[in-house]
Design a protein around this motif. Structure first.
Motif, PDB file in Angstrom:
ATOM      1  N   CYS A 190      10.467   6.470   2.724  1.00 13.28           N
ATOM      2  CA  CYS A 190      10.739   6.324   1.285  1.00 13.28           C
ATOM      3  C   CYS A 190      11.155   7.662   0.671  1.00 13.28           C
ATOM      4  O   CYS A 190      12.138   7.748  -0.065  1.00 13.28           O
ATOM      5  N   ASP A 191      10.409   8.701   0.986  1.00 16.34           N
ATOM      6  CA  ASP A 191      10.705  10.012   0.413  1.00 16.34           C
ATOM      7  C   ASP A 191      12.073  10.510   0.853  1.00 16.34           C
ATOM      8  O   ASP A 191      12.848  11.016   0.045  1.00 16.34           O
ATOM      9  N   ALA A 192      12.364  10.372   2.158  1.00 11.85           N
ATOM     10  CA  ALA A 192      13.609  10.910   2.682  1.00 11.85           C
ATOM     11  C   ALA A 192      14.807  10.213   2.050  1.00 11.85           C
ATOM     12  O   ALA A 192      15.828  10.828   1.791  1.00 11.85           O
ATOM     13  N   SER A 193      14.669   8.909   1.766  1.00 11.97           N
ATOM     14  CA  SER A 193      15.815   8.190   1.218  1.00 11.97           C
ATOM     15  C   SER A 193      15.885   8.314  -0.302  1.00 11.97           C
ATOM     16  O   SER A 193      16.687   7.650  -0.932  1.00 11.97           O
ATOM     17  N   GLY A 194      15.068   9.160  -0.896  1.00  9.79           N
ATOM     18  CA  GLY A 194      15.186   9.433  -2.325  1.00  9.79           C
ATOM     19  C   GLY A 194      14.348   8.521  -3.202  1.00  9.79           C
ATOM     20  O   GLY A 194      14.541   8.479  -4.407  1.00  9.79           O
ATOM     21  N   PHE A 195      13.428   7.772  -2.600  1.00  9.56           N
ATOM     22  CA  PHE A 195      12.519   6.936  -3.389  1.00  9.56           C
ATOM     23  C   PHE A 195      11.128   7.552  -3.310  1.00  9.56           C
ATOM     24  O   PHE A 195      10.335   7.202  -2.433  1.00  9.56           O
ATOM     25  N   GLY A 196      10.863   8.502  -4.182  1.00  6.88           N
ATOM     26  CA  GLY A 196       9.587   9.202  -4.141  1.00  6.88           C
ATOM     27  C   GLY A 196       8.434   8.251  -4.415  1.00  6.88           C
ATOM     28  O   GLY A 196       8.539   7.356  -5.244  1.00  6.88           O
ATOM     29  N   THR A 197       7.326   8.435  -3.693  1.00 12.50           N
ATOM     30  CA  THR A 197       6.177   7.561  -3.895  1.00 12.50           C
ATOM     31  C   THR A 197       4.995   8.370  -4.423  1.00 12.50           C
ATOM     32  O   THR A 197       4.941   9.577  -4.255  1.00 12.50           O
ATOM     33  N   GLU A 198       4.079   7.648  -5.035  1.00 13.73           N
ATOM     34  CA  GLU A 198       2.804   8.249  -5.416  1.00 13.73           C
ATOM     35  C   GLU A 198       1.848   8.203  -4.233  1.00 13.73           C
ATOM     36  O   GLU A 198       0.714   8.638  -4.333  1.00 13.73           O
ATOM     37  N   GLY A 199       2.303   7.622  -3.147  1.00  7.65           N
ATOM     38  CA  GLY A 199       1.468   7.502  -1.958  1.00  7.65           C
ATOM     39  C   GLY A 199       1.574   6.111  -1.380  1.00  7.65           C
ATOM     40  O   GLY A 199       1.743   5.132  -2.107  1.00  7.65           O
ATOM     41  N   VAL A 200       1.504   6.045  -0.063  1.00  4.84           N
ATOM     42  CA  VAL A 200       1.459   4.763   0.620  1.00  4.84           C
ATOM     43  C   VAL A 200       0.128   4.729   1.353  1.00  4.84           C
ATOM     44  O   VAL A 200      -0.239   5.685   2.016  1.00  4.84           O
ATOM     45  N   SER A 201      -0.618   3.634   1.199  1.00  2.25           N
ATOM     46  CA  SER A 201      -1.933   3.580   1.821  1.00  2.25           C
ATOM     47  C   SER A 201      -2.094   2.260   2.558  1.00  2.25           C
ATOM     48  O   SER A 201      -1.442   1.267   2.252  1.00  2.25           O
ATOM     49  N   ALA A 202      -2.977   2.285   3.553  1.00  3.86           N
ATOM     50  CA  ALA A 202      -3.235   1.092   4.367  1.00  3.86           C
ATOM     51  C   ALA A 202      -4.605   0.542   4.002  1.00  3.86           C
ATOM     52  O   ALA A 202      -5.587   1.286   3.916  1.00  3.86           O
ATOM     53  N   HIS A 203      -4.666  -0.759   3.732  1.00  4.79           N
ATOM     54  CA  HIS A 203      -5.937  -1.407   3.369  1.00  4.79           C
ATOM     55  C   HIS A 203      -6.162  -2.615   4.255  1.00  4.79           C
ATOM     56  O   HIS A 203      -5.206  -3.253   4.695  1.00  4.79           O
ATOM     57  N   TRP A 204      -7.442  -2.944   4.488  1.00  2.87           N
ATOM     58  CA  TRP A 204      -7.765  -4.165   5.222  1.00  2.87           C
ATOM     59  C   TRP A 204      -7.545  -5.359   4.316  1.00  2.87           C
ATOM     60  O   TRP A 204      -7.967  -5.359   3.164  1.00  2.87           O
ATOM     61  N   GLY A 205      -6.839  -6.361   4.867  1.00  2.00           N
ATOM     62  CA  GLY A 205      -6.711  -7.613   4.120  1.00  2.00           C
ATOM     63  C   GLY A 205      -7.941  -8.453   4.409  1.00  2.00           C
ATOM     64  O   GLY A 205      -8.047  -9.029   5.488  1.00  2.00           O
ATOM     65  N   GLU A 206      -8.863  -8.488   3.476  1.00  2.04           N
ATOM     66  CA  GLU A 206     -10.158  -9.128   3.784  1.00  2.04           C
ATOM     67  C   GLU A 206     -10.111 -10.631   3.540  1.00  2.04           C
ATOM     68  O   GLU A 206      -9.298 -11.118   2.754  1.00  2.04           O
ATOM     69  N   GLY A 207     -11.007 -11.310   4.216  1.00  2.00           N
ATOM     70  CA  GLY A 207     -11.157 -12.743   3.986  1.00  2.00           C
ATOM     71  C   GLY A 207     -10.122 -13.599   4.670  1.00  2.00           C
ATOM     72  O   GLY A 207      -9.921 -14.743   4.287  1.00  2.00           O
ATOM     73  N   ASP A 208      -9.423 -13.059   5.653  1.00  2.00           N
ATOM     74  CA  ASP A 208      -8.476 -13.885   6.377  1.00  2.00           C
ATOM     75  C   ASP A 208      -9.052 -14.187   7.752  1.00  2.00           C
ATOM     76  O   ASP A 208      -9.163 -13.306   8.600  1.00  2.00           O
TER      77      ASP A 208
END
Lengths: 237, 177
Positions: A190-208
């Motif tokens: 995202c950053d390299a292609s010019g779409f700056g992020t506030e952060g990308v984070s990984a979360h567990w999808g619970e209850g599946d």
């Protein structure tokens, strides 16, 4: 009139520049003259450099156990150095970040003459969801969703992240998701292609129940990226 | 006919520079820029970065074609996915280009050069032939560039010093320009 002459003579002596240090008598050692420049570039015996390697995809994919071993080493290293779960995730994220920057150009190159830069938010998300995932894991991600409440938040869902295949999380660190490494890769793209992020984070999808290892990657884009996107949309681009 | 090729990083910092002449139709591959052009080229290319930023969101292509002209200089740009810019400045007859009102004492343009330049690529910078040649050149450099950044020790915006990379760019230049 002898007195002024003497005074002038004394003044002249005082104005003399100080004599340069005599190295023979002092205990300082002069530095040796710099060595002439010698290029330190070394060639392998085959005279092949990184520029002689092909960029197309190798016929066989990387072995999963070999990757799992390396990834395990990476996590152990960062685990030993960090004090909290979020610090481990931050470190894993930063480890993946440069890979994302490089993957973007590699994948674009592999697309050949019809390669296009992702210039719109949706193009970028589809690039990550499809091309990047296929390049890394051999299949597309499982879902791409937009947050209903916040316009700058998007989610990419992977039901069974391959990086987590051999990873079991101890109870006291149940929040830790080692796919933070993949989140770092996404952030790099995202950053390299010019779409700056506030952060990308990984979360567990619970209850599946069907997919216990379901992981949600949350992409939070910067406000200016969303504004630019709307500007392009308004201009009919 | 002379070219000035440079790679600009994401923070508008130069990463690589090379100037060369044409190798087509009896060219010897040596750039014939005047002394004052050495710094003017950098200046002109830097000014063209504004045009690149305007164009980069309007097209999805990697190759942005000709983005800017100044006096007799034509600037073509190729934008990689990682927002690194390959800028190629071409000048059909550098000796005859005036950068300022200040007259410098430079050797007069040789008639042979003037005659050649009419048949050369940059004599007609908007022609399809020129665009195709530059596009092929850029994609060849892109291949070397991707190989360069795949080096695990290469970090973003690091200056490229590899003599092999330089050689690859020079070979591509000889082949297409």
């Amino acid at each position: 009139m002898p007195a002024p002459t003497t005074a002038t003579a004394t003044a002249t002596t005082n104005n003399n520049p100080p004599t340069p240090l005599d190295f023979k008598e002092s205990d300082t050692i002069p530095l040796p003259p710099p060595k002439p420049f010698q290029p330190s570039l070394r060639h392998p015996a085959s005279r092949k450099s990184i520029y002689d390697r092909a960029l197309s995809r190798p016929p066989s994919s990387t072995s999963l156990p070999a990757f799992a071993h390396l990834f395990n080493t990476l996590i152990t290293y960062h685990h030993a150095k960090s004090a909290s779960v979020s610090e481990i995730e931050g470190r894993l994220n930063r480890a993946g970040y440069p890979i994302g920057i490089k993957m973007l150009d590699l994948l674009l190159y592999r697309q050949g003459g019809k390669a296009v830069r992702p210039t719109r938010l949706l193009d970028l998300l589809q690039f990550v969801h499809g091309v990047l995932w296929r390049g890394l894991f051999g299949r597309a991600a499982d879902a791409l969703e937009q947050s209903t409440s916040k316009r700058e938040e998007y989610m990419i869902v992977d039901n069974e992240p391959v990086v987590n295949t051999y990873i079991s999380i101890p109870k006291e660190m149940s929040q830790l998701n080692c796919a933070a490494f993949v989140a770092g890769i996404i952030e790099g793209v995202c950053d390299a292609s010019g779409f700056g992020t506030e952060g990308v984070s990984a979360h567990w999808g619970e209850g599946d129940e069907m997919w216990p290892g379901k992981t949600i990657f949350l992409l939070r884009f910067q406000e200016k990226v969303v504004e630019r996107e709307e500007g392009i949309k308004a201009a009919g681009g | 006919m002379s070219y000035y090729f440079t790679i600009i990083g994401t923070r508008d910092n130069p990463l690589f520079e090379l100037d060369f002449g044409t190798s087509k139709i009896g060219g010897d591959g040596i750039a014939r820029f005047r002394d004052e052009a050495k710094h003017m080229n950098q200046f002109i290319v830097h000014a063209a970065l504004d045009m690149v930023e305007e164009a980069q969101w309007a097209t999805k292509e990697l190759y942005l074609r000709r983005v800017d002209t100044f006096q007799n200089n034509h600037i073509h740009c190729f934008l990689t996915g990682g927002n690194v810019k390959f800028m190629l400045l071409m000048n059909p007859d550098p000796a005859a280009t005036t950068y300022s009102a200040y007259q410098t004492t430079s050797p007069p343009s040789r008639p042979a050069t003037a005659r050649q330049s009419t048949t050369m690529l940059a004599a007609n910078p908007t022609s399809q032939q020129t665009e195709d040649a530059v596009r092929q050149f850029m994609f060849e450099v892109y291949e070397s560039w991707v190989k360069c950044i795949m080096n695990p020790f290469y970090q973003v915006n690091q200056v490229v010093t590899s003599p092999i990379f330089r050689g690859r760019v020079a070979t591509a230049a000889k082949k297409y320009l």
